[in-house]
Scaffold this motif. Structure first.
Motif, PDB file in Angstrom:
ATOM      1  N   ILE A  62       0.855  -1.179   0.000  1.00 37.32           N
ATOM      2  CA  ILE A  62       0.000   0.000   0.000  1.00 37.32           C
ATOM      3  C   ILE A  62       0.889   1.225   0.000  1.00 37.32           C
ATOM      4  CG2 ILE A  62      -0.222   0.078   2.522  1.00 37.32           C
ATOM      5  CD1 ILE A  62      -3.155   1.006   2.070  1.00 37.32           C
ATOM      6  N   MET A  63       0.450   2.276  -0.699  1.00 40.19           N
ATOM      7  CA  MET A  63       1.272   3.467  -0.852  1.00 40.19           C
ATOM      8  C   MET A  63       0.377   4.682  -1.040  1.00 40.19           C
ATOM      9  SD  MET A  63       2.481   2.602  -4.738  1.00 40.19           S
ATOM     10  CE  MET A  63       2.898   0.966  -4.127  1.00 40.19           C
ATOM     11  N   ALA A  64       0.970   5.853  -0.826  1.00 37.20           N
ATOM     12  CA  ALA A  64       0.280   7.081  -1.193  1.00 37.20           C
ATOM     13  C   ALA A  64       0.132   7.111  -2.712  1.00 37.20           C
ATOM     14  CB  ALA A  64       1.058   8.292  -0.698  1.00 37.20           C
ATOM     15  N   ASN A  65      -0.880   7.821  -3.181  1.00 36.26           N
ATOM     16  CA  ASN A  65      -1.248   7.804  -4.600  1.00 36.26           C
ATOM     17  C   ASN A  65      -0.266   8.645  -5.413  1.00 36.26           C
ATOM     18  OD1 ASN A  65      -2.673   7.238  -6.890  1.00 36.26           O
ATOM     19  ND2 ASN A  65      -4.618   8.012  -6.132  1.00 36.26           N
ATOM     20  N   SER A  66       0.906   8.075  -5.699  1.00 38.30           N
ATOM     21  CA  SER A  66       1.956   8.786  -6.414  1.00 38.30           C
ATOM     22  C   SER A  66       2.751   7.795  -7.251  1.00 38.30           C
ATOM     23  CB  SER A  66       2.891   9.495  -5.426  1.00 38.30           C
ATOM     24  OG  SER A  66       4.031  10.022  -6.082  1.00 38.30           O
ATOM     25  N   ASP A  67       3.482   8.338  -8.235  1.00 42.70           N
ATOM     26  CA  ASP A  67       4.328   7.498  -9.085  1.00 42.70           C
ATOM     27  C   ASP A  67       5.751   8.051  -9.143  1.00 42.70           C
ATOM     28  OD1 ASP A  67       4.777   5.306 -10.733  1.00 42.70           O
ATOM     29  OD2 ASP A  67       4.341   6.411 -12.570  1.00 42.70           O
ATOM     30  N   ASN A  68       6.174   8.722  -8.064  1.00 44.08           N
ATOM     31  CA  ASN A  68       7.509   9.333  -8.035  1.00 44.08           C
ATOM     32  C   ASN A  68       8.548   8.339  -7.530  1.00 44.08           C
ATOM     33  OD1 ASN A  68       6.979  11.929  -9.045  1.00 44.08           O
ATOM     34  ND2 ASN A  68       6.162  12.594  -7.070  1.00 44.08           N
ATOM     35  N   VAL A  69       9.435   7.926  -8.423  1.00 43.72           N
ATOM     36  CA  VAL A  69      10.484   6.960  -8.118  1.00 43.72           C
ATOM     37  C   VAL A  69      11.805   7.497  -8.659  1.00 43.72           C
ATOM     38  CG1 VAL A  69      11.342   4.623  -8.493  1.00 43.72           C
ATOM     39  CG2 VAL A  69       8.882   5.012  -8.237  1.00 43.72           C
ATOM     40  N   LEU A  70      12.805   7.615  -7.789  1.00 37.31           N
ATOM     41  CA  LEU A  70      14.155   7.939  -8.226  1.00 37.31           C
ATOM     42  C   LEU A  70      14.984   6.673  -8.095  1.00 37.31           C
ATOM     43  CD1 LEU A  70      12.959  10.713  -6.791  1.00 37.31           C
ATOM     44  CD2 LEU A  70      15.239  11.527  -7.361  1.00 37.31           C
ATOM     45  N   ARG A  71      15.569   6.243  -9.195  1.00 32.20           N
ATOM     46  CA  ARG A  71      16.280   4.962  -9.219  1.00 32.20           C
ATOM     47  C   ARG A  71      17.767   5.163  -8.965  1.00 32.20           C
ATOM     48  NH1 ARG A  71      12.056   4.954 -12.647  1.00 32.20           N
ATOM     49  NH2 ARG A  71      10.592   3.231 -12.365  1.00 32.20           N
ATOM     50  N   CYS A  72      18.321   4.261  -8.137  1.00 31.10           N
ATOM     51  CA  CYS A  72      19.736   4.311  -7.788  1.00 31.10           C
ATOM     52  C   CYS A  72      20.564   3.327  -8.618  1.00 31.10           C
ATOM     53  CB  CYS A  72      19.942   3.962  -6.313  1.00 31.10           C
ATOM     54  SG  CYS A  72      18.796   4.706  -5.157  1.00 31.10           S
ATOM     55  N   GLY A  73      19.912   2.361  -9.219  1.00 28.58           N
ATOM     56  CA  GLY A  73      20.625   1.336  -9.971  1.00 28.58           C
ATOM     57  C   GLY A  73      19.772   0.090 -10.109  1.00 28.58           C
TER      58      GLY A  73
END
Length: 403
Positions: free
Chosen positions: A274-285
């Protein structure tokens, strides 16, 4: 209350069998990674109130106060503030981190002002919201979560016996912990790609050997996991970055909460997310996708500690509900484990909720006598104010907001 018709996402890392086994459906032969339940624009659930299937997002938009409850609309706005998923990982997901709300608002506004298309592969912020999340294991579940204490990581790197890793181990011992983690993480992600690829290869060989030859050591499972990452992502600097993180195994029913700035990756297993309604992902690798190193280094919290495994605690009202406590309000996840012959339990109704069965059969009954029976993997949406009771034998997860 409405039975939900949900979308399965077929990301490459998904399991071909875990979701079909839970749902009792035939495998497609391809990966089935996530089952989405909610009103996210990327794949809203569908409901049928007698006129055919319609998007749950459209139902809520037509009358937010009635569907979500006035208090929820006042607190979170006129949309469902959480997204519930079943997540089935057969191979590792990307190593990633999420921004806090202020960072998301600033980053989104900046990219909007610069005219970066939302669907551009180099776009970092898809919306202006934060994305805290919780994963609860349904099967044995493996992941990486948060920075391990610097001295412990120095010990781990030294055990590998790889010369290229010695400067990192020395830094982790010589500098204050937060500074050391930042410097090593930065050095790994900005190093010469060819040099990093060779380091990853050597470290992976050593990790595989140590994991196999010394299974009695506390680090054996972590070494085996890191070697596995290198098999999936050969030469990726994210493999070395992952070695800075806690390796964690969850038993069914245990959970992890991932707040803003905490680097993490899910490796294997089936869980309720479950998560807040967002699609913000910063990828490290551990990904072929865009990695924005400068922005990533601004967002990551270089704080060490344990992974913080959560176990459900009984609700104070004596209802039998077991709650996974988190420090945010956009979502609240709990579960009910119903034994055979147990009395029907009421479900509070101040805000909208999604009910998901993960084992057995759970019958939901509304005040006007309507009934829905949920089998594993099936879910229902209950608008605010609708009083529902449940009975049966099995496990029901309840997703709502904390008011």
């Amino acid at each position: 209350m409405d039975l939900l018709d949900n979308t399965v996402k077929t990301y490459a890392w998904g399991s071909a069998t875990a979701l079909p086994e839970l749902l009792g459906t035939e495998p497609t032969g391809g990966p089935q990674a996530e089952l989405w339940m909610g009103a996210h624009t990327g794949a809203p659930s569908r409901v049928d109130r007698g006129t055919g299937p319609v998007s749950l997002a459209d139902v809520i938009a037509a009358d937010p106060a009635a569907e979500l409850g006035p208090a929820a609309v006042g607190a979170f706005g006129p949309r469902l503030p959480f997204l519930l998923k079943l997540l089935a990982a057969a191979t590792p997901l990307s190593l990633q981190v999420h921004p806090d709300r202020g960072q998301a608002e600033a980053g989104f506004a900046d990219e909007e002002a610069r005219g970066v298309p939302v669907d551009a592969p180099h776009r970092t912020y898809k919306d202006a919201n934060h994305k805290p999340e919780l994963i609860c294991a349904l099967t044995p579940f493996e992941g990486l979560c948060g920075f391990r204490p610097a001295a412990d990581t120095a010990d781990l790197l030294e055990q590998l016996g790889v010369d290229q890793l010695k400067p990192y181990a020395d830094l982790l011992r010589a500098r204050p912990e937060g500074d050391a983690l930042r410097e090593v993480f930065t050095a790994v992600l900005t190093a010469d790609p060819d040099a990093v690829a060779d380091t990853v290869h050597r470290a992976a060989e050593a990790a595989a050997r140590l994991g196999a030859d010394h299974p009695e050591r506390a680090t054996a499972a972590a070494f085996t996991a890191y070697a596995g990452l290198a098999r999936h992502y050969p030469g990726d600097p994210g493999v070395i970055a992952a070695m800075l993180l806690n390796h964690v195994r969850l038993a069914p029913g245990e959970a992890l909460y991932l707040g803003a700035g905490v680097p993490h990756a899910y490796l294997h297993g089936l869980g309720v997310e479950i998560m807040a309604n967002s699609d913000n992902v910063l990828r490290c690798g551990l990904t072929p996708k865009h990695v924005d190193v400068p922005e990533l280094l601004r967002i990551v919290r270089f704080e060490a500690g344990g992974p913080g495994v959560l176990r459900p605690a009984p609700a104070e009202d004596g209802s039998g509900e077991e709650v996974y406590a988190t420090p945010i309000d956009e979502f609240r996840l709990s579960r009910h484990v119903l034994a055979a012959g147990s009395a029907a339990r009421p479900l509070p109704a101040p805000a909208a909720q999604i009910l998901l069965c993960t084992a057995g059969r759970i019958a939901l009954r509304s005040a006007d006598g309507r009934e829905l029976v949920l089998a594993p993997g099936r879910s229902a949406y209950v608008p605010a104010g609708e009083r529902v009771t449940m009975a049966g034998t099995g496990t029901l997860f309840r997703a709502t907001v904390a008011l």
